[in-house]
Design a protein around this motif. Structure first.
Motif, PDB file in Angstrom:
ATOM      1  N   ALA A  10      15.267   2.361 -17.439  1.00  0.00           N
ATOM      2  CA  ALA A  10      15.212   1.153 -16.606  1.00  0.00           C
ATOM      3  C   ALA A  10      14.591   1.458 -15.249  1.00  0.00           C
ATOM      4  O   ALA A  10      13.813   0.666 -14.703  1.00  0.00           O
ATOM      5  CB  ALA A  10      16.616   0.573 -16.435  1.00  0.00           C
ATOM      6  N   ALA A  11      14.920   2.629 -14.695  1.00  0.00           N
ATOM      7  CA  ALA A  11      14.378   3.015 -13.391  1.00  0.00           C
ATOM      8  C   ALA A  11      12.861   3.169 -13.428  1.00  0.00           C
ATOM      9  O   ALA A  11      12.183   2.953 -12.416  1.00  0.00           O
ATOM     10  CB  ALA A  11      15.023   4.313 -12.920  1.00  0.00           C
ATOM     11  N   LEU A  12      12.302   3.548 -14.577  1.00  0.00           N
ATOM     12  CA  LEU A  12      10.842   3.655 -14.686  1.00  0.00           C
ATOM     13  C   LEU A  12      10.181   2.288 -14.534  1.00  0.00           C
ATOM     14  O   LEU A  12       9.075   2.182 -13.983  1.00  0.00           O
ATOM     15  CB  LEU A  12      10.461   4.294 -16.018  1.00  0.00           C
ATOM     16  N   PHE A  13      10.846   1.223 -14.992  1.00  0.00           N
ATOM     17  CA  PHE A  13      10.327  -0.129 -14.771  1.00  0.00           C
ATOM     18  C   PHE A  13      10.420  -0.496 -13.299  1.00  0.00           C
ATOM     19  O   PHE A  13       9.522  -1.147 -12.756  1.00  0.00           O
ATOM     20  CB  PHE A  13      11.089  -1.127 -15.640  1.00  0.00           C
ATOM     21  N   TYR A  14      11.510  -0.083 -12.633  1.00  0.00           N
ATOM     22  CA  TYR A  14      11.593  -0.283 -11.191  1.00  0.00           C
ATOM     23  C   TYR A  14      10.413   0.405 -10.494  1.00  0.00           C
ATOM     24  O   TYR A  14       9.795  -0.155  -9.587  1.00  0.00           O
ATOM     25  CB  TYR A  14      12.885   0.324 -10.632  1.00  0.00           C
ATOM     26  N   LEU A  15      10.116   1.618 -10.938  1.00  0.00           N
ATOM     27  CA  LEU A  15       9.039   2.398 -10.320  1.00  0.00           C
ATOM     28  C   LEU A  15       7.685   1.739 -10.519  1.00  0.00           C
ATOM     29  O   LEU A  15       6.823   1.777  -9.627  1.00  0.00           O
ATOM     30  CB  LEU A  15       9.032   3.809 -10.912  1.00  0.00           C
ATOM     31  N   ALA A  16       7.487   1.105 -11.666  1.00  0.00           N
ATOM     32  CA  ALA A  16       6.199   0.463 -11.949  1.00  0.00           C
ATOM     33  C   ALA A  16       6.019  -0.839 -11.186  1.00  0.00           C
ATOM     34  O   ALA A  16       4.880  -1.249 -10.911  1.00  0.00           O
ATOM     35  CB  ALA A  16       6.075   0.205 -13.459  1.00  0.00           C
ATOM     36  N   SER A  17       7.115  -1.494 -10.812  1.00  0.00           N
ATOM     37  CA  SER A  17       7.017  -2.824 -10.212  1.00  0.00           C
ATOM     38  C   SER A  17       6.138  -2.883  -8.962  1.00  0.00           C
ATOM     39  O   SER A  17       5.281  -3.778  -8.856  1.00  0.00           O
ATOM     40  CB  SER A  17       8.430  -3.345  -9.896  1.00  0.00           C
ATOM     41  N   PRO A  18       6.274  -1.970  -7.977  1.00  0.00           N
ATOM     42  CA  PRO A  18       5.440  -2.081  -6.774  1.00  0.00           C
ATOM     43  C   PRO A  18       3.951  -1.898  -7.022  1.00  0.00           C
ATOM     44  O   PRO A  18       3.130  -2.252  -6.164  1.00  0.00           O
ATOM     45  CB  PRO A  18       5.976  -0.953  -5.869  1.00  0.00           C
ATOM     46  N   PHE A  19       3.592  -1.368  -8.187  1.00  0.00           N
ATOM     47  CA  PHE A  19       2.179  -1.095  -8.470  1.00  0.00           C
ATOM     48  C   PHE A  19       1.511  -2.202  -9.286  1.00  0.00           C
ATOM     49  O   PHE A  19       0.347  -2.077  -9.657  1.00  0.00           O
ATOM     50  CB  PHE A  19       2.058   0.248  -9.188  1.00  0.00           C
ATOM     51  N   MET A  20       2.242  -3.273  -9.581  1.00  0.00           N
ATOM     52  CA  MET A  20       1.666  -4.393 -10.312  1.00  0.00           C
ATOM     53  C   MET A  20       0.702  -5.182  -9.407  1.00  0.00           C
ATOM     54  O   MET A  20       0.868  -5.212  -8.181  1.00  0.00           O
ATOM     55  CB  MET A  20       2.772  -5.310 -10.834  1.00  0.00           C
ATOM     56  N   PRO A  21      -0.289  -5.861  -9.999  1.00  0.00           N
ATOM     57  CA  PRO A  21      -1.337  -6.494  -9.182  1.00  0.00           C
ATOM     58  C   PRO A  21      -0.904  -7.747  -8.440  1.00  0.00           C
ATOM     59  O   PRO A  21      -1.534  -8.129  -7.445  1.00  0.00           O
ATOM     60  CB  PRO A  21      -2.429  -6.820 -10.209  1.00  0.00           C
ATOM     61  N   THR A  22       0.151  -8.441  -8.911  1.00  0.00           N
ATOM     62  CA  THR A  22       0.589  -9.679  -8.265  1.00  0.00           C
ATOM     63  C   THR A  22       2.102  -9.659  -8.098  1.00  0.00           C
ATOM     64  O   THR A  22       2.811  -8.942  -8.832  1.00  0.00           O
ATOM     65  CB  THR A  22       0.215 -10.918  -9.104  1.00  0.00           C
ATOM     66  N   PRO A  23       2.639 -10.457  -7.158  1.00  0.00           N
ATOM     67  CA  PRO A  23       4.089 -10.532  -7.009  1.00  0.00           C
ATOM     68  C   PRO A  23       4.803 -10.994  -8.277  1.00  0.00           C
ATOM     69  O   PRO A  23       5.895 -10.497  -8.590  1.00  0.00           O
ATOM     70  CB  PRO A  23       4.273 -11.531  -5.863  1.00  0.00           C
ATOM     71  N   VAL A  24       4.203 -11.928  -8.999  1.00  0.00           N
ATOM     72  CA  VAL A  24       4.834 -12.412 -10.230  1.00  0.00           C
ATOM     73  C   VAL A  24       4.916 -11.291 -11.265  1.00  0.00           C
ATOM     74  O   VAL A  24       5.952 -11.092 -11.918  1.00  0.00           O
ATOM     75  CB  VAL A  24       4.068 -13.618 -10.794  1.00  0.00           C
ATOM     76  N   ALA A  25       3.835 -10.528 -11.411  1.00  0.00           N
ATOM     77  CA  ALA A  25       3.852  -9.408 -12.350  1.00  0.00           C
ATOM     78  C   ALA A  25       4.882  -8.363 -11.926  1.00  0.00           C
ATOM     79  O   ALA A  25       5.601  -7.801 -12.770  1.00  0.00           O
ATOM     80  CB  ALA A  25       2.462  -8.781 -12.438  1.00  0.00           C
ATOM     81  N   SER A  26       4.972  -8.092 -10.632  1.00  0.00           N
ATOM     82  CA  SER A  26       5.971  -7.152 -10.131  1.00  0.00           C
ATOM     83  C   SER A  26       7.377  -7.627 -10.456  1.00  0.00           C
ATOM     84  O   SER A  26       8.243  -6.837 -10.848  1.00  0.00           O
ATOM     85  CB  SER A  26       5.816  -6.983  -8.619  1.00  0.00           C
ATOM     86  N   LEU A  27       7.609  -8.932 -10.297  1.00  0.00           N
ATOM     87  CA  LEU A  27       8.924  -9.498 -10.582  1.00  0.00           C
ATOM     88  C   LEU A  27       9.259  -9.379 -12.061  1.00  0.00           C
ATOM     89  O   LEU A  27      10.394  -9.028 -12.421  1.00  0.00           O
ATOM     90  CB  LEU A  27       8.969 -10.964 -10.141  1.00  0.00           C
ATOM     91  N   VAL A  28       8.293  -9.656 -12.933  1.00  0.00           N
ATOM     92  CA  VAL A  28       8.531  -9.589 -14.378  1.00  0.00           C
ATOM     93  C   VAL A  28       8.911  -8.170 -14.795  1.00  0.00           C
ATOM     94  O   VAL A  28       9.868  -7.962 -15.552  1.00  0.00           O
ATOM     95  CB  VAL A  28       7.284 -10.075 -15.147  1.00  0.00           C
ATOM     96  N   VAL A  29       8.163  -7.187 -14.297  1.00  0.00           N
ATOM     97  CA  VAL A  29       8.459  -5.788 -14.638  1.00  0.00           C
ATOM     98  C   VAL A  29       9.834  -5.391 -14.105  1.00  0.00           C
ATOM     99  O   VAL A  29      10.611  -4.702 -14.785  1.00  0.00           O
ATOM    100  CB  VAL A  29       7.354  -4.861 -14.086  1.00  0.00           C
ATOM    101  N   LEU A  30      10.153  -5.835 -12.903  1.00  0.00           N
ATOM    102  CA  LEU A  30      11.466  -5.542 -12.326  1.00  0.00           C
ATOM    103  C   LEU A  30      12.581  -6.136 -13.173  1.00  0.00           C
ATOM    104  O   LEU A  30      13.603  -5.488 -13.435  1.00  0.00           O
ATOM    105  CB  LEU A  30      11.527  -6.092 -10.907  1.00  0.00           C
ATOM    106  N   ILE A  31      12.397  -7.383 -13.630  1.00  0.00           N
ATOM    107  CA  ILE A  31      13.404  -8.036 -14.462  1.00  0.00           C
ATOM    108  C   ILE A  31      13.580  -7.297 -15.786  1.00  0.00           C
ATOM    109  O   ILE A  31      14.709  -7.156 -16.281  1.00  0.00           O
ATOM    110  CB  ILE A  31      13.037  -9.512 -14.683  1.00  0.00           C
ATOM    111  N   LEU A  32      12.498  -6.786 -16.352  1.00  0.00           N
ATOM    112  CA  LEU A  32      12.614  -5.998 -17.579  1.00  0.00           C
ATOM    113  C   LEU A  32      13.490  -4.767 -17.344  1.00  0.00           C
ATOM    114  O   LEU A  32      14.327  -4.416 -18.187  1.00  0.00           O
ATOM    115  CB  LEU A  32      11.227  -5.579 -18.069  1.00  0.00           C
ATOM    116  N   GLY A  33      13.300  -4.122 -16.203  1.00  0.00           N
ATOM    117  CA  GLY A  33      14.156  -2.989 -15.869  1.00  0.00           C
ATOM    118  C   GLY A  33      15.604  -3.385 -15.744  1.00  0.00           C
ATOM    119  O   GLY A  33      16.504  -2.669 -16.219  1.00  0.00           O
ATOM    120  N   ARG A  34      15.854  -4.521 -15.104  1.00  0.00           N
ATOM    121  CA  ARG A  34      17.235  -4.992 -14.962  1.00  0.00           C
ATOM    122  C   ARG A  34      17.852  -5.305 -16.325  1.00  0.00           C
ATOM    123  O   ARG A  34      19.030  -5.044 -16.564  1.00  0.00           O
ATOM    124  CB  ARG A  34      17.274  -6.255 -14.082  1.00  0.00           C
TER     125      ARG A  34
END
Length: 391
Positions: free
Chosen positions: A89-113
């Motif tokens: 799950a933490a790896l998804f947290y790590l990927a979130s800041p590197f996503m191209p848009t805020p929405v994409a970052s949020l989606v990846v973060l939610i997957l980690g959660r």
């Protein structure tokens, strides 16, 4: 020559350390999630509430699956699966800041959660069941108390650590430390012997079988747990709107009050009765929420979080005493797992519901919601006082 039997404390200590490491990986991101989702990605308080709360929904939905896995394969394997899943799950947290848009970052973060939910369910169900097997079902309350200290101490310590890491290394730093901590717990678990097959089958759980007997006390616990969820989700944002320093320190004050009372007064529910101690505890918790509502300085806000922690500390064992008195002895392990689900419900619903309240009335209103939840918990306890325990 047979080795002398180990004390219950020695049997439980490694499991407490596993829970501490696992829940630090949950507690450290909590204040950082609010800052990241609101401050960095630009989403509102309702979204913050959903991001924080969605893990609890994932945990609720997987409690039964985790219990079945634990019954089939043993609690050790449940722990050894859940902890690496938390690191994933933490790896998804790590990927979130590197996503191209805020929405994409949020989606990846939610997957980690969402992944963190079943991870917690597996390792917490496993450690609880493992603990009962190691010290015996007659010490179920001890297992609950010790692991409860580890859980809330980790969540409380995690807040100032999370704020500090976020300030120095950003959300990527949060993700990195969240990745490492479950692996520390995993390393401890690998050195522990599994339960004997006979002991593992003796504590086999069936998640829903005793809900009808304990729902009133579990629901009282759920409402009493809402102020804790409010503090961890929104206190740091309220501090920000007031330009106050020390939000992480205030959340640590909650943990300090919680742990101190649990260490020195945990015997009170057994001695004085769960209903009496529970009602007094929730009244203190409600006073803390009202103080937070009226706080106009950071000092008063700190005192409010401290009082909330002091009050909440004995609610779980108090309601546990009442619930276990209404469950036949052979089903008490099931009651422990069911009890955890009520805390999951509180954690999952509090963020979204109180996020809506904040959107309408501001951050101070969240503590009125917390005080109202305490009042409902007291009413549930009062109505349960008339119930006749199962013999």
């Amino acid at each position: 020559m047979t080795a002398p039997p180990r004390s219950p404390a020695a049997e439980l200590t490694p499991l407490v350390l596993i829970v501490l490491a696992g829940f630090l990986s949950i507690g450290i991101p909590l204040p950082a999630l609010a800052l990241y989702v609101n401050g960095t990605l630009g989403f509102n308080a309702v979204t913050v509430g959903w991001v924080v709360g969605i893990q609890a929904f994932a945990t609720i939905l997987t409690r039964q699956v985790a219990g079945a896995y634990c019954d089939r394969h043993g609690p050790r394997k449940s722990v050894l699966l859940g902890l690496p899943l938390a690191s994933l799950a933490a790896l998804f947290y790590l990927a979130s800041p590197f996503m191209p848009t805020p929405v994409a970052s949020l989606v990846v973060l939610i997957l980690g959660r969402l992944i963190m939910g079943p991870a917690e369910s597996l390792y917490l169900t496993g450690t609880m069941t493992w603990g009962i097997g190691r010290v015996g079902p007659q010490r179920t309350g001890m297992v609950m108390a010790w692991q409860g200290i580890a859980m809330f101490a980790a969540l409380g310590m995690g807040a100032p650590i999370g704020v500090a890491v976020q300030q120095h290394w950003g959300f990527a730093g949060i993700a990195a430390i969240t990745f490492v901590l479950p692996l520390v717990g995993w390393a401890i678990a690998t050195r522990m012997a599994p339960l004997a097959a006979r002991a593992a089958s003796a504590i086999r759980l069936s998640f829903f079988s005793v809900i009808g007997l304990i729902w009133r006390y579990g629901l009282a616990l759920a409402f009493a747990a809402m102020p804790f969820a409010i503090i961890t989700s929104f206190l740091v944002l309220m501090y920000g709107t007031r330009n106050w320093e020390g939000a992480g320190f205030a959340i640590a004050g909650f943990a300090a009050g919680y742990v101190a009372v649990r260490l020195f007064l945990a015997h009170l529910p057994d001695k004085m009765g769960g209903m009496t101690v529970g009602a007094v505890s929730v009244a203190i918790e409600m006073a803390g929420q009202l103080l937070l509502w009226q706080a106009d300085t950071a000092t008063l806000a700190f005192l409010g979080t401290l009082l909330t922690g002091i009050g909440f500390s004995l609610v779980f064992p108090s309601m546990g005493v009442e619930a276990m008195a209404r469950v036949p002895a052979h089903a008490r392990g099931v009651a422990v797992g069911s009890f955890l689900a009520f805390v999951d419900v509180a954690s999952g619903l509090t963020g979204p519901v109180v996020g809506l309240v904040i959107g309408l009335y501001g951050y101070q209103a969240s503590f009125i919601a917390g005080a109202a939840a305490c009042a409902i918990a007291i009413l549930l306890m009062a109505s349960g006082r008339r119930r006749v325990p199962v013999s």
